[in-house]
Design a protein around this motif. Structure first.
Motif, PDB file in Angstrom:
ATOM      1  N   ASP A   1       0.850  -1.190   0.000  1.00 52.68           N
ATOM      2  CA  ASP A   1       0.000   0.000   0.000  1.00 52.68           C
ATOM      3  C   ASP A   1       0.889   1.245   0.000  1.00 52.68           C
ATOM      4  O   ASP A   1       1.603   1.516   0.966  1.00 52.68           O
ATOM      5  N   THR A   2       0.851   2.003  -1.079  1.00 52.25           N
ATOM      6  CA  THR A   2       1.721   3.170  -1.215  1.00 52.25           C
ATOM      7  C   THR A   2       1.451   4.207  -0.142  1.00 52.25           C
ATOM      8  O   THR A   2       2.388   4.817   0.400  1.00 52.25           O
ATOM      9  N   GLU A   3       0.176   4.418   0.186  1.00 57.78           N
ATOM     10  CA  GLU A   3      -0.154   5.413   1.212  1.00 57.78           C
ATOM     11  C   GLU A   3       0.428   5.033   2.565  1.00 57.78           C
ATOM     12  O   GLU A   3       0.958   5.885   3.296  1.00 57.78           O
ATOM     13  N   LYS A   4       0.355   3.746   2.911  1.00 59.96           N
ATOM     14  CA  LYS A   4       0.918   3.288   4.184  1.00 59.96           C
ATOM     15  C   LYS A   4       2.438   3.418   4.167  1.00 59.96           C
ATOM     16  O   LYS A   4       3.055   3.760   5.178  1.00 59.96           O
ATOM     17  N   ALA A   5       3.033   3.143   3.014  1.00 59.25           N
ATOM     18  CA  ALA A   5       4.484   3.279   2.897  1.00 59.25           C
ATOM     19  C   ALA A   5       4.901   4.730   3.073  1.00 59.25           C
ATOM     20  O   ALA A   5       5.882   5.028   3.757  1.00 59.25           O
TER      21      ALA A   5
END
Length: 300
Positions: A155-159
């Motif tokens: 998940d890019t947002e979590k990263a």
């Protein structure tokens, strides 16, 4: 009796302090092989884990609830109860999640102090953007100067949130992808993956891998082909054979043998010779004594 919440645990036990506490426990004469096995009890919502332990002067137990179906609430919650060793009088109740989030990276950092060649880490790739991914990046940055810290997640947002959290700690990191592992000096595996995160041929011959993502025998993050040519270190051999899928499956397919496994205590006591030109793999599943060793630090 004292009560310590999440923030207090995080504030009082730094990565360096946790590493020191673990080292002291291993040098005290304590034998990890004597640590009781964790108890896993299935319940309708998931599992309840019980992890009791005793080291010189202290005893305690961590109780953790794992609820895989939680979406708006944390999947993991729990508490730690700390007792005086000689009398078993209750001394403290400690946030169990905070303790886990500190001690797991500290155990990996303890292994890394011996498994990493001296000097700067040019590139570290962390698979996993949750608390353990962030915690490992923080702990290793505290241990070594890391020129390029890369976080990889589904998940890019979590990263991006994990990168921002590290920035708030003064640690510069960036979001990357799986191919970043190809030229990494250090790879941290802190995911819920059930199959290898990379191909053995795609990483350097002298890579150091710290794998802590699971404690189940049918799940792994590291390919057998890498284990077969690596120095493999585990917290305890019996525990690894009972809980570490990376180890169990590599033994089952003939890539390694039980006799190839070295222990963290042996590494710390410098009984293990480390060849920095070949892969070094530390596989941790988490043991009860580690929580206790770090919990004791809250009383000092």
């Amino acid at each position: 009796m004292k009560v310590f919440d999440y923030a207090e645990v995080q504030a009082r036990i730094s990565p360096a302090r946790a590493l020191s506490l673990l080292t002291s426990a291993l040098k005290s004469g304590f034998e990890p092989a004597d640590d009781p096995a964790r108890s896993i009890t299935p319940v309708p919502a998931g599992q309840i884990l019980s992890m009791p332990a005793a080291i010189p002067g202290w005893a305690g137990a961590k109780i953790i609830g794992l609820a895989p179906g939680n979406t708006d609430l944390p999947r993991i919650d729990g508490t730690y109860v700390l007792f005086d060793g000689p009398t078993l009088q209750l001394k403290a109740v400690i946030d169990g999640v905070a303790l886990t989030n500190i001690r797991t990276p500290a155990v990996s950092a303890l292994a890394a102090t011996k498994l990493l060649a001296p000097g700067v880490v040019d590139k570290m790739v962390v698979f996993g953007t949750g608390p353990q991914g962030v915690g490992h990046a923080r702990a290793l940055a505290d241990l070594r100067s890391v020129r390029d810290c890369v976080l990889v997640g589904r998940d890019t947002e979590k990263a991006e949130a994990a990168v921002a959290e590290l920035a708030s700690m003064g640690i510069t990191a960036r979001v990357g992808s799986a191919p970043d592992a190809k030229d990494a000096d250090v790879i941290v595996c802190a995911t819920s993956a059930g199959s290898p995160l990379f191909e053995a041929a795609d990483v350097r011959d002298d890579v150091c891998v710290l794998a802590i993502g699971s404690h189940e025998t049918d799940r792994r993050e590291v390919p057998s082909a890498l284990m077969s040519r690596a120095l493999v270190v585990v917290e305890d051999v019996s525990t690894a054979l009972r809980e570490a899928g990376d180890v169990v499956m590599a033994i089952e397919d003939g890539s390694i043998a039980e006799s190839d496994l070295h222990t963290l205590k042996g590494l710390v006591l410098e009984e293990v010779e480390v060849d920095y030109t070949k892969p070094r793999v530390f596989k941790g599943t988490g043991m009860s004594w580690e929580d206790l060793a770090v919990a004791v630090g809250m009383m000092e």
